[in-house]
Design an enzyme around this catalytic site. Structure first.
Site, short mmCIF file in Angstrom:
data_model
loop_
_atom_site.label_atom_id
_atom_site.label_comp_id
_atom_site.label_asym_id
_atom_site.label_seq_id
_atom_site.Cartn_x
_atom_site.Cartn_y
_atom_site.Cartn_z
N CYS A 80 -5.92 1.46 -1.08
CA CYS A 80 -4.58 1.52 -0.49
C CYS A 80 -3.67 2.44 -1.31
O CYS A 80 -3.81 3.65 -1.23
CB CYS A 80 -4.04 0.10 -0.33
SG CYS A 80 -2.76 0.00 0.93
N HIS A 169 -8.10 -3.55 1.90
CA HIS A 169 -8.16 -4.28 0.62
C HIS A 169 -9.37 -5.21 0.55
O HIS A 169 -9.22 -6.42 0.79
CB HIS A 169 -6.91 -5.15 0.47
CG HIS A 169 -5.66 -4.38 0.21
ND1 HIS A 169 -5.22 -4.05 -1.05
CD2 HIS A 169 -4.75 -3.87 1.06
CE1 HIS A 169 -4.09 -3.39 -0.98
NE2 HIS A 169 -3.78 -3.25 0.30
N GLU A 171 -10.65 -6.39 -2.00
CA GLU A 171 -10.45 -7.35 -3.11
C GLU A 171 -9.68 -8.60 -2.67
O GLU A 171 -9.62 -9.56 -3.41
CB GLU A 171 -9.74 -6.64 -4.28
CG GLU A 171 -8.23 -6.44 -4.12
CD GLU A 171 -7.87 -5.27 -3.21
OE1 GLU A 171 -8.76 -4.70 -2.57
OE2 GLU A 171 -6.66 -4.95 -3.13
N1 GLN Z 1 2.59 1.19 1.20
C1 GLN Z 1 2.10 1.34 -0.13
C2 GLN Z 1 2.33 2.76 -0.66
O1 GLN Z 1 2.77 3.59 0.06
C3 GLN Z 1 0.63 0.99 -0.22
C4 GLN Z 1 0.44 -0.45 0.16
C5 GLN Z 1 -0.68 -1.14 -0.56
O2 GLN Z 1 -1.24 -0.65 -1.55
N2 GLN Z 1 -1.00 -2.32 -0.11
O3 GLN Z 1 2.08 3.02 -1.78
#
Ligand code: GLN
Length: 192
Positions: A80, A169, A171
């Site tokens: 992410c 995710h 994890e």
């Molecule tokens: N929206 C976050 C970003 O732009 C990422 C979200 C996440 O890691 N769950 O960094």
């Protein structure tokens, strides 16, 4: 046994340690530049807030070191916000390491769909749960990037040599398929 440094300046790092620990990997937390010298076989960049994480890496003097380590071949797994930091093109910009030839758009799944669950086939094998939290959308996949999983026709797990990135995710689930894939990469059992 693989020694995995989990970047722990911000975000969901403890969850990665739990998943990797279940698979028998030894983890330690990277909180300051000196931790990069503790001897690591691999690195995880967790989810969180990529703008904050990028800034902290700069402030803590780790940004260039980490980029050099990845360019030098250390296996890295970004989830992410971690994927955003690895991407070489970021819409909705932020300071990023730019080691992986992919383009991403931050927070691209929309307000309603900011967080959602789905399922997808990973690496032509198991079907796994996909948990998205304000995830980046992959908008470009460069030469040499392999798509390992898609959701709705959009790549959500990609591999580029020593680098693995997911917009979801793993994890946050009890399914360790993706972490096992990463450890196999680290142990050289999963060559590209
Ligand atoms: N929206 C976050 C970003 O732009 C990422 C979200 C996440 O890691 N769950 O960094």
């Amino acid at each position: 046994m693989s020694r995995v440094g989990v970047l722990a300046v911000q975000g969901a790092f403890a969850e990665h340690e739990r998943s990797l620990g279940r698979l028998g990997a030894e983890c330690f937390e990277i909180r300051k530049a000196a931790d990069l010298d503790r001897g690591l076989d691999a690195m995880v960049i967790p989810g969180g807030e990529s703008t904050v994480m990028g800034k902290l890496l700069r402030d803590l003097g780790m940004f260039d070191r980490i980029r050099e380590m990845i360019d030098g071949g250390i296996p890295v797994f970004g989830t992410c916000a971690g994927m955003i930091l690895l991407a070489d093109g970021v819409e909705g910009g932020t300071e990023h390491l730019a080691t992986m030839p992919i383009g991403v758009r931050r927070n691209a799944y929309g307000r309603q769909l900011g967080s959602f669950s789905s399922r997808g086939v990973f690496d032509s094998g198991a079907e796994i749960p996909l948990e998205f939290i304000r995830a980046p959308m992959v908008t470009r996949v460069g030469d040499g990037v392999r798509v390992l999983c898609e959701c709705g026709g959009v790549p959500v797990a990609v591999r580029y040599g020593n680098q693995l990135a997911t917009s979801f995710h793993p994890e946050l689930t009890e399914d360790d398929t993706v972490h096992q894939y990463f450890l196999d990469m680290v142990r050289g059992r999963n060559p590209l």
